[in-house]
Scaffold this motif. Structure first.
Motif, mmCIF file in Angstrom:
data_model
loop_
_atom_site.group_PDB
_atom_site.id
_atom_site.type_symbol
_atom_site.label_atom_id
_atom_site.label_comp_id
_atom_site.label_asym_id
_atom_site.label_seq_id
_atom_site.Cartn_x
_atom_site.Cartn_y
_atom_site.Cartn_z
ATOM 1 N N UNK A 1 -2.201 37.482 -18.178
ATOM 2 C CA UNK A 1 -3.590 37.604 -17.745
ATOM 3 C C UNK A 1 -3.853 39.022 -17.209
ATOM 4 N N UNK B 1 -9.832 51.689 -17.592
ATOM 5 C CA UNK B 1 -10.494 50.417 -17.939
ATOM 6 C C UNK B 1 -9.669 49.229 -17.431
ATOM 7 N N UNK B 2 -10.260 48.402 -16.572
ATOM 8 C CA UNK B 2 -9.508 47.249 -16.087
ATOM 9 C C UNK B 2 -9.525 46.111 -17.104
ATOM 10 N N UNK B 3 -8.611 45.177 -16.938
ATOM 11 C CA UNK B 3 -8.586 44.008 -17.818
ATOM 12 C C UNK B 3 -9.248 42.849 -17.086
ATOM 13 N N UNK B 4 -10.111 42.096 -17.773
ATOM 14 C CA UNK B 4 -10.743 40.949 -17.111
ATOM 15 C C UNK B 4 -9.680 39.999 -16.554
ATOM 16 N N UNK B 5 -9.852 39.585 -15.306
ATOM 17 C CA UNK B 5 -8.832 38.790 -14.605
ATOM 18 C C UNK B 5 -8.524 37.480 -15.306
ATOM 19 N N UNK B 6 -9.571 36.797 -15.767
ATOM 20 C CA UNK B 6 -9.346 35.445 -16.268
ATOM 21 C C UNK B 6 -8.886 35.419 -17.718
ATOM 22 N N UNK B 7 -8.831 36.594 -18.340
ATOM 23 C CA UNK B 7 -8.443 36.632 -19.755
ATOM 24 C C UNK B 7 -6.986 37.038 -19.922
ATOM 25 N N UNK C 1 -6.753 35.965 -25.444
ATOM 26 C CA UNK C 1 -8.081 35.336 -25.336
ATOM 27 C C UNK C 1 -9.185 36.394 -25.357
ATOM 28 N N UNK C 2 -8.877 37.586 -24.834
ATOM 29 C CA UNK C 2 -9.868 38.667 -24.885
ATOM 30 C C UNK C 2 -10.112 39.086 -26.335
ATOM 31 N N UNK D 1 -8.041 46.898 -27.601
ATOM 32 C CA UNK D 1 -9.417 46.416 -27.778
ATOM 33 C C UNK D 1 -10.319 47.512 -28.369
ATOM 34 N N UNK E 1 -12.308 36.555 -27.973
ATOM 35 C CA UNK E 1 -13.712 36.723 -27.569
ATOM 36 C C UNK E 1 -14.347 37.910 -28.304
ATOM 37 N N UNK E 2 -13.622 39.017 -28.359
ATOM 38 C CA UNK E 2 -14.171 40.206 -29.027
ATOM 39 C C UNK E 2 -14.379 39.946 -30.520
#
Lengths: 260, 301
Positions: free
Chosen positions: B129, B87-93, B97-98, B145, B101-102
Motif C-alpha cells: 500500500x 509525488x506521494x502514493x495514495x494511502x489506501x491503494x 489497485x492504482x 504510473x 484505477x488508472x
C-alpha cells in the motif's frame, strides 16, 4: 467518473461503516427501549415548557411516532448523514494538500468530472447512511410500538439525504475554493450550526419566525412525514440548493490552479 | 527545422515578483531528452505545472504536442505522462489497485500489464500500500504510473529523487529507450550529474527566468577548458592573454602556465608552440563549472 467515485467510497469505507452502524444503533436501540419508559416520557412531555417544545419542532414525545422523530430524525440522523458528507466533501482538499490528487489530475478525466467524482461519492455516502436509517427505523418502529408505513419512513428520510448532500456540497465548494481540508470541514459544520441556530431562533421568537423558513435545517423536516404530510417545497429547496452549490464547485474547480 | 514537442512564448506564472516562472521561451525538440536544470526554487516546478495543465499561465502561451495545455487538458493528458515532484502514493491503494484505477480512468486496459512490466523492471512490489512504500519506492510507483499508458511525451519533475545509483542508471536506460521509440522526455532536476548523464538538450532556469537553452554538445563547446603548459623559462602571461578565447592565465615561477579558455584551441596551441612549450596537459571538460557559472548568474559567453 463513476470508477473514481466508487474508489473514493472504498477509501472511506471505515467512515461509511461507522456512520451506518451509528445510525442503526440509534434507530434500533433507542426505539427498542421506548416501551420501557413510555410513561415517564408522557410525564416529561407534559412538563416541557412551550418554548422548549417549540424548539423540538412541536414533536409529541409521548407517542411512538413522535419518539421516532425526536430520537432519530430531529438530530442524530441529520448530523451523522451530514457529517459523513462533510468528510467526503472535504476529501478533495485533503487529496490536494497531501498531493495524492496529482496522479488523478493528469489523467484525461476533465476537471469537472474529477470534482464530480467527489460530489457523486458524497451522495453515495449520504445515500448509504440514509438507506441505513430507513432500514433501522423499519426494524425499530415496530419495537417502539409504532405503525409507520415504509412509504412514510422513506418520505421522512429522503429530506435528510438531501440535507446531507447540501451540507457535503458546501464542504466540497470550500474544498475547491481554498484547497484547505480544515476550512472545508469547518465550513460544513458552520453551515449546520448556523442553519440550526436560525431555525431555533425562528421557532422561539414569533417576529423572527421567517428565519425558520429560510433555514436549511428546517427544510429536512425532522422526520415530519412520519406523522404529517411530505413537504415537497422544502425538499425541492434542499435539492436545488445542493445542485447549485455542487454545480458551482464543479465549475470553479475547472478554473482552479492546482499547485501540486 | 527541428520539430518541437513543447514550445512556449513568454510563459509566465508569478507567485510574487520574481518568484515562479517568468517569460519562458521553451523549445523542447521532439524525440529528445530535455533537461530542465536549476537550483531549488528557481521555477522548474511552476513551469511544469503550466505545461501539464495544473496551473493556468498568467501571461504568454504554450504548445505541448500542438495543444494548449489549459484549453485542451483532457486531450493532452491522453498523450502525456507526468511525475510531479515528490509525488506521494495514495494511502489506501496498492500499486496494483492504482494501476487498475488508472486503466479505467484512461480507458486503457493495457495500463495494467504495462505497469506490471515496468514495476518488475524497477524492482517495485505492486502489492504494498501507498503508506508502506519508502521514498524510493514511491518514486518508482510515480514513474510506473507516468509511463504505463505509453505517452508520447513524458514530463518528470525530479525523477531520480530517492533512487539509488543503480536505479538512476536504469531510469536513464529506460528514458533512452523512450526516445529511441520517438517519444520525448522533459525532466527537471537540480542535479548537474543527472542532466549531464541523461539529457541531449538543457535549459537553465534561475530566479524564475530561462537563462540558457541549448544542446548539451554545444554547452560542452562553450565550457571553460583548462590547459597546462610547461616551459623551460618563465613566460609573460600577457603573451597568452591576447589569444582569442583565453579567459585567465596563471604563471608560475617554474615555467608552468595554466590557461583557462573557451572555444577553438588552435590559436592557443600556436602561441604556446611559438613560445617553446615543452609539455602540454589538457584537463577533461568539466561541465560542472559551466553549470555552476550559470547557477551563480555569471556570464556564459
Amino acid at each position: 467518473m463513476i470508477a473514481l467515485s466508487l474508489d473514493l467510497l472504498r477509501s472511506r469505507r471505515t467512515l461509511v461503516l461507522g456512520i451506518c452502524a451509528g445510525i442503526l444503533l440509534v434507530a434500533v436501540g433507542y426505539l427498542a427501549l421506548y416501551p420501557s419508559f413510555e410513561k415517564q416520557l408522557q410525564t416529561f412531555a407534559d412538563d416541557l415548557p412551550d418554548a422548549y417544545r417549540a424548539l423540538l419542532g412541536d414533536i409529541d414525545l409521548a407517542t411512538p411516532e413522535g419518539y421516532i422523530r425526536s430520537q432519530v430524525y430531529s438530530l442524530i440522523a441529520p448530523l451523522l448523514i451530514a457529517g459523513a458528507s462533510i468528510a467526503v466533501g472535504s476529501g478533495l482538499a485533503r487529496a490536494e494538500r497531501d498531493q495524492t490528487l496529482a496522479v488523478l489530475a493528469v489523467t484525461p478525466l476533465p476537471r469537472r468530472s474529477l470534482a464530480g467524482a467527489w460530489w457523486l461519492s458524497l451522495m453515495l455516502v449520504a445515500g448509504a447512511a440514509a438507506l441505513t436509517a430507513i432500514v433501522g427505523v423499519m426494524i425499530g418502529a415496530p419495537l417502539a410500538g409504532a405503525d409507520v408505513s415504509i412509504g412514510r419512513i422513506v418520505a421522512a428520510t429522503l429530506p435528510l439525504f438531501a440535507f446531507g448532500v447540501l451540507v457535503g456540497s458546501v464542504a466540497l465548494l470550500v474544498s475547491v475554493l481554498t484547497g484547505a481540508p480544515g476550512s472545508a470541514t469547518g465550513a460544513g459544520w458552520l453551515f449546520i450550526v448556523a442553519s440550526f441556530v436560525l431555525n431555533s431562533v425562528g421557532e422561539l421568537i414569533d417576529s423572527a419566525s421567517w428565519l425558520t423558513s429560510v433555514s436549511p435545517w428546517s427544510w429536512h423536516g425532522a422526520g415530519a412525514p412520519i406523522t404529517d404530510a411530505f413537504d415537497g417545497w422544502a425538499f425541492l429547496a434542499l435539492v436545488v440548493g445542493a445542485a447549485l452549490v455542487g454545480g458551482l464547485a464543479l465549475w470553479r474547480f475547472e478554473h482552479r490552479n492546482l499547485h501540486l | 527545422m527541428v520539430e518541437l514537442a513543447v514550445s512556449s512564448s513568454s510563459l509566465t506564472y508569478e507567485y510574487a515578483p520574481g518568484v515562479g516562472a517568468v517569460d519562458l521561451d521553451l523549445a523542447v525538440p521532439a524525440g529528445r531528452i530535455y533537461g530542465f536544470l536549476g537550483p531549488n526554487g528557481a521555477g522548474k516546478s511552476t513551469a511544469i505545472r503550466m505545461l501539464t495543465s495544473l496551473v493556468r499561465p498568467q501571461r504568454g502561451s504554450a504548445s505541448v504536442m500542438g495543444l494548449d495545455p489549459w484549453v485542451d487538458a483532457s486531450r493532452l493528458h491522453e498523450r502525456l505522462g507526468v511525475l510531479v515532484s515528490d509525488q506521494p502514493a495514495p494511502r489506501h491503494h496498492t500499486g496494483a489497485s492504482l494501476l487498475r484505477l488508472l486503466a479505467k480512468l484512461r480507458r486503457r486496459p493495457d495500463v495494467v500489464p504495462n505497469g506490471e512490466t515496468l514495476a518488475e523492471r524497477l524492482g517495485l512490489n505492486l502489492e504494498k500500500r501507498g503508506h508502506e512504500l519508502s521514498l524510493g519506492n514511491r518514486q518508482k510507483l510515480g514513474l510506473v504510473t507516468a509511463l504505463a499508458h505509453e505517452p508520447e511525451l513524458v514530463i518528470l519533475d525530479e525523477p531520480t529523487n530517492g533512487l539509488d545509483p543503480l536505479l538512476q542508471r536504469e531510469i536513464g536506460v529506460l528514458l533512452r529507450e523512450l526516445t529511441a521509440q520517438g517519444r520525448t522526455v522533459l525532466l527537471s532536476s537540480h542535479s548537474l550529474h543527472d542532466v549531464e548523464a541523461l539529457a541531449d538538450h538543457v535549459g537553465f532556469i534561475r530566479d524564475a527566468r530561462l537563462v540558457e537553452q541549448l544542446p548539451l554538445t554545444e554547452l560542452a563547446e562553450r565550457a571553460v577548458r583548462r590547459v597546462l603548459f610547461r616551459f623551460d623559462e618563465p613566460v609573460d602571461s600577457a603573451a597568452f592573454e591576447r589569444v582569442p578565447g583565453v579567459e585567465h592565465v596563471t604563471v608560475a615561477d617554474d615555467g608552468e602556465v595554466a590557461v583557462q579558455y573557451r572555444g577553438p584551441v588552435a590559436a592557443l596551441l600556436s602561441r604556446a608552440g611559438q613560445l617553446g612549450a615543452t609539455t602540454i596537459e589538457a584537463h577533461p571538460v568539466e561541465l560542472e563549472e559551466t553549470f555552476l557559472a550559470l547557477y551563480r548568474g555569471e556570464a556564459s559567453e
